[in-house]
Design a protein around this motif. Structure first.
Motif, PDB file in Angstrom:
ATOM      1  N   ARG A 135      12.557  29.397  11.091  1.00  9.43           N
ATOM      2  CA  ARG A 135      13.173  28.505  10.437  1.00  9.43           C
ATOM      3  C   ARG A 135      12.916  28.795   9.014  1.00  9.43           C
ATOM      4  N   LYS A 136      13.868  28.290   8.044  1.00 10.31           N
ATOM      5  CA  LYS A 136      13.802  28.459   6.707  1.00 10.31           C
ATOM      6  C   LYS A 136      12.795  27.422   6.024  1.00 10.31           C
ATOM      7  N   PRO A 137      12.208  27.982   4.873  1.00  3.36           N
ATOM      8  CA  PRO A 137      11.568  27.017   4.393  1.00  3.36           C
ATOM      9  C   PRO A 137      12.015  25.741   3.956  1.00  3.36           C
ATOM     10  N   PHE A 138      11.295  24.659   3.786  1.00  2.00           N
ATOM     11  CA  PHE A 138      11.960  23.195   3.617  1.00  2.00           C
ATOM     12  C   PHE A 138      12.258  23.416   2.280  1.00  2.00           C
ATOM     13  N   ASP A 139      13.571  22.836   1.991  1.00  2.42           N
ATOM     14  CA  ASP A 139      14.193  22.630   0.602  1.00  2.42           C
ATOM     15  C   ASP A 139      13.542  21.454  -0.069  1.00  2.42           C
ATOM     16  N   GLU A 140      12.815  21.935  -1.119  1.00  2.00           N
ATOM     17  CA  GLU A 140      12.099  20.869  -1.876  1.00  2.00           C
ATOM     18  C   GLU A 140      13.002  19.890  -2.659  1.00  2.00           C
ATOM     19  N   SER A 141      14.261  20.209  -2.919  1.00  2.00           N
ATOM     20  CA  SER A 141      15.374  19.136  -3.271  1.00  2.00           C
ATOM     21  C   SER A 141      15.399  17.877  -2.088  1.00  2.00           C
ATOM     22  N   HIS A 142      15.206  18.130  -1.130  1.00  2.00           N
ATOM     23  CA  HIS A 142      15.410  17.160  -0.325  1.00  2.00           C
ATOM     24  C   HIS A 142      13.905  16.358   0.065  1.00  2.00           C
ATOM     25  N   LEU A 143      12.756  16.220  -0.659  1.00  2.00           N
ATOM     26  CA  LEU A 143      11.673  15.791  -0.757  1.00  2.00           C
ATOM     27  C   LEU A 143      11.999  14.301  -0.907  1.00  2.00           C
ATOM     28  N   GLN A 144      11.133  13.324  -0.423  1.00  2.00           N
ATOM     29  CA  GLN A 144      11.625  12.013  -0.599  1.00  2.00           C
ATOM     30  C   GLN A 144      10.540  11.678  -1.781  1.00  2.00           C
ATOM     31  N   TRP A 145      10.901  11.828  -2.868  1.00  2.00           N
ATOM     32  CA  TRP A 145       9.975  11.583  -4.121  1.00  2.00           C
ATOM     33  C   TRP A 145       9.449  10.154  -4.155  1.00  2.00           C
ATOM     34  N   GLU A 146      10.373   9.221  -3.575  1.00  9.57           N
ATOM     35  CA  GLU A 146       9.738   7.901  -3.560  1.00  9.57           C
ATOM     36  C   GLU A 146       8.496   7.501  -2.646  1.00  9.57           C
ATOM     37  N   LYS A 147       7.916   8.795  -2.039  1.00 11.74           N
ATOM     38  CA  LYS A 147       6.852   8.608  -1.166  1.00 11.74           C
ATOM     39  C   LYS A 147       5.783   9.120  -1.944  1.00 11.74           C
ATOM     40  N   ILE A 148       6.062   9.899  -3.190  1.00 11.24           N
ATOM     41  CA  ILE A 148       4.998  10.543  -3.934  1.00 11.24           C
ATOM     42  C   ILE A 148       4.607   9.864  -4.938  1.00 11.24           C
ATOM     43  N   HIS A 149       3.144   9.898  -5.074  1.00  8.48           N
ATOM     44  CA  HIS A 149       2.537   8.826  -6.163  1.00  8.48           C
ATOM     45  C   HIS A 149       1.652   9.940  -7.193  1.00  8.48           C
ATOM     46  N   ILE A 150       2.154   9.790  -8.276  1.00 11.67           N
ATOM     47  CA  ILE A 150       1.668  10.741  -9.411  1.00 11.67           C
ATOM     48  C   ILE A 150       0.744   9.685 -10.261  1.00 11.67           C
ATOM     49  N   GLY A 151      -0.600  10.130 -10.311  1.00 11.25           N
ATOM     50  CA  GLY A 151      -1.525   9.056 -11.118  1.00 11.25           C
ATOM     51  C   GLY A 151      -2.299   8.245 -10.547  1.00 11.25           C
ATOM     52  N   LYS A 152      -1.669   7.173  -9.759  1.00  8.46           N
ATOM     53  CA  LYS A 152      -2.184   6.293  -8.672  1.00  8.46           C
ATOM     54  C   LYS A 152      -1.037   5.780  -7.811  1.00  8.46           C
ATOM     55  N   PHE A 153      -1.499   5.097  -6.923  1.00 11.38           N
ATOM     56  CA  PHE A 153      -0.658   4.697  -5.870  1.00 11.38           C
ATOM     57  C   PHE A 153       0.025   3.313  -6.069  1.00 11.38           C
ATOM     58  N   SER A 154       1.164   3.186  -5.906  1.00  7.82           N
ATOM     59  CA  SER A 154       1.774   1.832  -6.255  1.00  7.82           C
ATOM     60  C   SER A 154       3.067   1.691  -4.971  1.00  7.82           C
ATOM     61  N   LEU A 155       3.168   0.486  -4.330  1.00  5.56           N
ATOM     62  CA  LEU A 155       4.086   0.220  -3.821  1.00  5.56           C
ATOM     63  C   LEU A 155       5.529   0.200  -4.241  1.00  5.56           C
ATOM     64  N   PRO A 156       6.742   0.319  -3.439  1.00  2.00           N
ATOM     65  CA  PRO A 156       8.068   0.271  -3.834  1.00  2.00           C
ATOM     66  C   PRO A 156       8.232  -0.948  -4.774  1.00  2.00           C
ATOM     67  N   GLU A 157       7.543  -2.200  -4.214  1.00  2.00           N
ATOM     68  CA  GLU A 157       8.034  -3.623  -4.722  1.00  2.00           C
ATOM     69  C   GLU A 157       7.477  -3.636  -6.264  1.00  2.00           C
ATOM     70  N   GLU A 158       6.255  -2.872  -6.197  1.00  2.14           N
ATOM     71  CA  GLU A 158       5.481  -2.919  -7.575  1.00  2.14           C
ATOM     72  C   GLU A 158       6.265  -1.987  -8.726  1.00  2.14           C
ATOM     73  N   ASN A 159       6.778  -0.889  -8.107  1.00  2.29           N
ATOM     74  CA  ASN A 159       7.918  -0.007  -9.416  1.00  2.29           C
ATOM     75  C   ASN A 159       9.077  -0.904  -9.692  1.00  2.29           C
ATOM     76  N   LYS A 160       9.638  -1.745  -8.721  1.00  5.03           N
ATOM     77  CA  LYS A 160      10.814  -2.446  -9.103  1.00  5.03           C
ATOM     78  C   LYS A 160      10.460  -3.639 -10.044  1.00  5.03           C
ATOM     79  N   GLU A 161       9.212  -4.063 -10.314  1.00  3.69           N
ATOM     80  CA  GLU A 161       8.699  -5.103 -10.973  1.00  3.69           C
ATOM     81  C   GLU A 161       8.552  -4.390 -12.388  1.00  3.69           C
ATOM     82  N   ALA A 162       8.033  -3.408 -12.336  1.00  7.02           N
ATOM     83  CA  ALA A 162       7.577  -2.653 -13.654  1.00  7.02           C
ATOM     84  C   ALA A 162       8.917  -2.305 -14.134  1.00  7.02           C
TER      85      ALA A 162
END
Length: 113
Positions: free
Chosen positions: A84-111
């Motif tokens: 198999r070919k390596p996973f294409d990073e452009s298809h990563l689900q960036w919404e599931k990656i948290h940088i700095g600290k964890f936050s829920l999707p609802e918290e991102n919308k409010e912010a």
């Protein structure tokens, strides 16, 4: 597969046997890859057979494994059927990656509002 390794640990000697056996399983898979082989993790712990029997007990009875040892996984190793070919990073689900600290999707919308 040409080889299957039953990964087990003595539950009477370690309270972190699951973690230890998991690390051993993964290292076997990494070593197989380094040798140009394929591998597959077959989860045994907390699984049941087709007949709803406990998978751990099934493997233990099949191989006469002593009572103090529990089976975490079986690692199948063999020649790869396909490469198999390596996973294409452009298809990563960036919404599931948290940088700095964890936050829920609802918290991102409010912010953003």
């Amino acid at each position: 597969c040409a080889l299957a390794v039953v990964v087990l640990a003595n539950v009477m000697e370690s309270d972190v046997w699951i973690e230890d056996a998991s690390v051993a399983s993964i290292y076997m898979q990494l070593q197989a890859e380094d040798l140009g082989l394929g591998s597959c993790w077959c989860q045994i712990r907390n699984r049941v057979t087709e007949d709803e029997a406990d998978s751990n007990n099934y493997v233990r009875s099949l191989l006469d494994i002593p009572y103090q040892l529990d089976v975490l996984s079986i690692i199948g190793i063999g020649y790869k059927d396909q490469v198999r070919k390596p996973f294409d990073e452009s298809h990563l689900q960036w919404e599931k990656i948290h940088i700095g600290k964890f936050s829920l999707p609802e918290e991102n919308k409010e912010a953003e509002e």
